[in-house]
Design an enzyme around this catalytic site. Sequence first.
Site, PDB file in Angstrom:
ATOM      1  NE  ARG A 150      -3.432  -2.769   0.294  1.00  0.00           N
ATOM      2  CZ  ARG A 150      -3.944  -3.559   1.240  1.00  0.00           C
ATOM      3  NH1 ARG A 150      -3.256  -3.794   2.365  1.00  0.00           N
ATOM      4  NH2 ARG A 150      -5.120  -4.120   1.078  1.00  0.00           N
ATOM      5  CG  ASP A 179      -3.142  -5.663  -1.537  1.00  0.00           C
ATOM      6  OD1 ASP A 179      -4.236  -5.425  -2.091  1.00  0.00           O
ATOM      7  OD2 ASP A 179      -3.052  -6.242  -0.445  1.00  0.00           O
ATOM      8  CG  HIS A 250      -6.125  -8.130  -1.644  1.00  0.00           C
ATOM      9  ND1 HIS A 250      -6.473  -6.820  -1.395  1.00  0.00           N
ATOM     10  CD2 HIS A 250      -6.779  -8.875  -0.719  1.00  0.00           C
ATOM     11  CE1 HIS A 250      -7.294  -6.761  -0.349  1.00  0.00           C
ATOM     12  NE2 HIS A 250      -7.506  -8.009   0.069  1.00  0.00           N
ATOM     13  CG  ASP A 312      -6.332 -11.485   2.130  1.00  0.00           C
ATOM     14  OD1 ASP A 312      -5.546 -11.867   1.230  1.00  0.00           O
ATOM     15  OD2 ASP A 312      -6.386 -10.308   2.528  1.00  0.00           O
ATOM     16  CD  GLU A 313      -9.978  -8.041   2.968  1.00  0.00           C
ATOM     17  OE1 GLU A 313     -10.530  -7.509   3.932  1.00  0.00           O
ATOM     18  OE2 GLU A 313      -9.046  -7.485   2.340  1.00  0.00           O
ATOM     19  CD1 TRP A 454      -3.526  -4.819   8.404  1.00  0.00           C
ATOM     20  CD2 TRP A 454      -2.746  -5.222   6.351  1.00  0.00           C
ATOM     21  NE1 TRP A 454      -3.589  -6.175   8.189  1.00  0.00           N
ATOM     22  CE2 TRP A 454      -3.118  -6.453   6.937  1.00  0.00           C
ATOM     23  CE3 TRP A 454      -2.224  -5.222   5.055  1.00  0.00           C
ATOM     24  CZ2 TRP A 454      -2.989  -7.670   6.276  1.00  0.00           C
ATOM     25  CZ3 TRP A 454      -2.093  -6.444   4.397  1.00  0.00           C
ATOM     26  CH2 TRP A 454      -2.474  -7.640   5.000  1.00  0.00           C
ATOM     27  CB  THR A 455       1.355   0.838   5.138  1.00  0.00           C
ATOM     28  OG1 THR A 455       1.366   0.208   3.850  1.00  0.00           O
ATOM     29  CG2 THR A 455       2.258   0.091   6.087  1.00  0.00           C
TER      30      THR A 455
END
Length: 546
Positions: A150, A179, A250, A312-313, A454-455
Amino acid sequence: MTPTMLLPRPDSVASGNGVFTLDTSTGITASGELAPTARWLQSVLRPATGLPLPMTGMAAPSPGGSTLALDLDPDLPAEGYRLACGPGGVTITGGDTAGVFYGCQALRQLLPPQIYRAAEAAGVRWAVPYGNIEDAPRFRWRGAMLDVARHFMPKHGVLRFLDLLAMHRINTLHLHLTDDQGWRVEILRHPRLTEVGSWRRESQLGAAPDAPNDGRPHGGYYTQGDLREIVAYAAERHITVVPEIDVPGHSQAAIAAYPALGVRGELLETSPRWGVNTNILNAEESTLGFFLEVFDEVMDLFPGPFIGIGGDECPTDQWDADPRTRELIRERGLAGSRELQAWFLGRIGAHVAARGRRVFGWDEILEGDVPEGIVVASWRGMTGARTAARRGYDVVSCPDDQAYLDYRQSELESEPIPFAVPLTLADAYGFDPVPDGLTGDEADRILGGQANVWTEHMDSPRAVDYYVFPRLCAIAEVLWSRGERDFDDFLVRLRTHLARLDALGVEYRREDGPRPWQTRPGIPGKPATRADWAELIDGLVASIKI
C-alpha cells in the site's frame, strides 16, 4: 540489576551488589560459531561508547582485562539465554546462537539508554549491574507483518525496522509484497510486474468510501539484490522473512501489468483506492503457470520455510458472472466459485510444498479445502485460530481487534485518520495467541502470533513509528514472556524503555496522544464501535468450515 530495566520481561532476575564497567581493557570472547554475534555486538556497542572492544577466541583475557564472553550451552532451551554479570565481566550463554543474540540484546538494555545512539556519548559511565538473568521465549513465532504494497518502504527503512524487531526479540518479519495498489518484488521472467505494477498515479486520502485521492504518484520496488540483502540482514538478527504474494484476490497491480491475467481482460491501472477489490485473477492454466513462475523466483529469494500465498478477501463476483469461468468450474468437477478458489490455492500450495516449503495463508483458506501443511494466519478475530487448531493445522494468531496496528489508538479526535475500533496499548497487552476452549494438543498448534501493520494510512516511516510503537512493545512481551501478566508493571518498564526508543529516534505515540505533527486534520477516517465491528467480523467468518 532489576526487572524494571528489561522489556520484554525475563523469566527470572537475581540482583547483586556492584557494577561492571566497560572500559578500554574490555574485550569480547566468542567461539567461531558465535563470531557473527560477537561482531554484531561490537557494532552496536562501539559507536556510543567509543571503546575498541577487541574480539578474540575463547582464550582467557589478558591480565587486568575484563570480558564480554559469549558461549553455548545445549542444556538451555532454543532461543533461551543466561546472563551473568560480576567483577570479571559479563558471560552470556545461549541454548543456540539465537539465544546468545537475545542475551546480547538484554545486555544492551542493562546499559544506559545512550548505548542506542549512533555516535559517541561523552560523560556516560557504561556500567552493567551485577546479577543474573535466565530467560526463554513463550512462543516460537513472534512476528510482525509489514505491508509495503500500500505504501512502499524504501530498503533502508526496512533494515531499520528489522533492527527494531530484533531489539524486541521478534523473530519473524512477514512482508506483504503485493496487492491491488502495488507490486514490490522484481520478477525477472515477468518484468512488467514492476515496470507497470510498482507504481500508481495517486492514492486515496483517508478511509471513508467517498474519500478523495491526493493526486500524487506513489511507487517503488525491491530488486532481487535488495531482497537478498534484506533476508541476509534479517538472518544476522535471527529473523526469518516470510514473503507474501497475495492471490487470487488483491491482484489488480498484476492485472494492470498483464491484462490477460484478469477475468475480463480489461486494461486496468494499479489501483489508487483502498478496500476490497472485485478485480481478481482468472482461473486459466496459463494464469496459474504464470504465478508458479513467480513463486519459483520468490522461493529462490527467500530461503525460509514459509511462503505466503494470501487467499484473503477474494470476491467471486467476476467469476460468477463469467461464462468461461463457469465452464472451467464444470470441467474441473467443482461445486462453485469457492471451490475454484480452493483449487487455485491448492495448486500453488502443492507447488510450494514440492519445493520443501510450507504455505502460509489468511484464515479465509479455511472456507474451502486446505493445502496440506498450511500455517493459518487467523485475523478475523479468533474463530480461524480455534477452527484451524481443532482441524489439526498450525496457527499464527493475529486477531484484528488485538493485533492490527493500523487501528486507531484511542477515542481522541486528534488520532490521525481514525479507522475501525480503538486498539489501545492495554488492548495490545491483553492479546493472547491461544484462544479459549482448546485441548492441550490443540493449543500446541498455536505457533505464536504477530502484529499486522497495514499501511493504507501510513505514508512514511515516521507514520509507521507512530502507529507501531509502543503497541508493538506490548505485543512483543506477550509473545516472549511467560507467566502472569501485569499491565501496571509493564508500564513501569515501558517508561524506562521509551528512553531507548528516543535514543534511536523512534517517533512513537506519546501516552497523552499524538503530537501536532502526528495528526492528520481534515482527512476522513472510518471509526466503528466495538459492537458494530464484532457484528461485521462475525459475518465474515460465517463461511469458515468447522
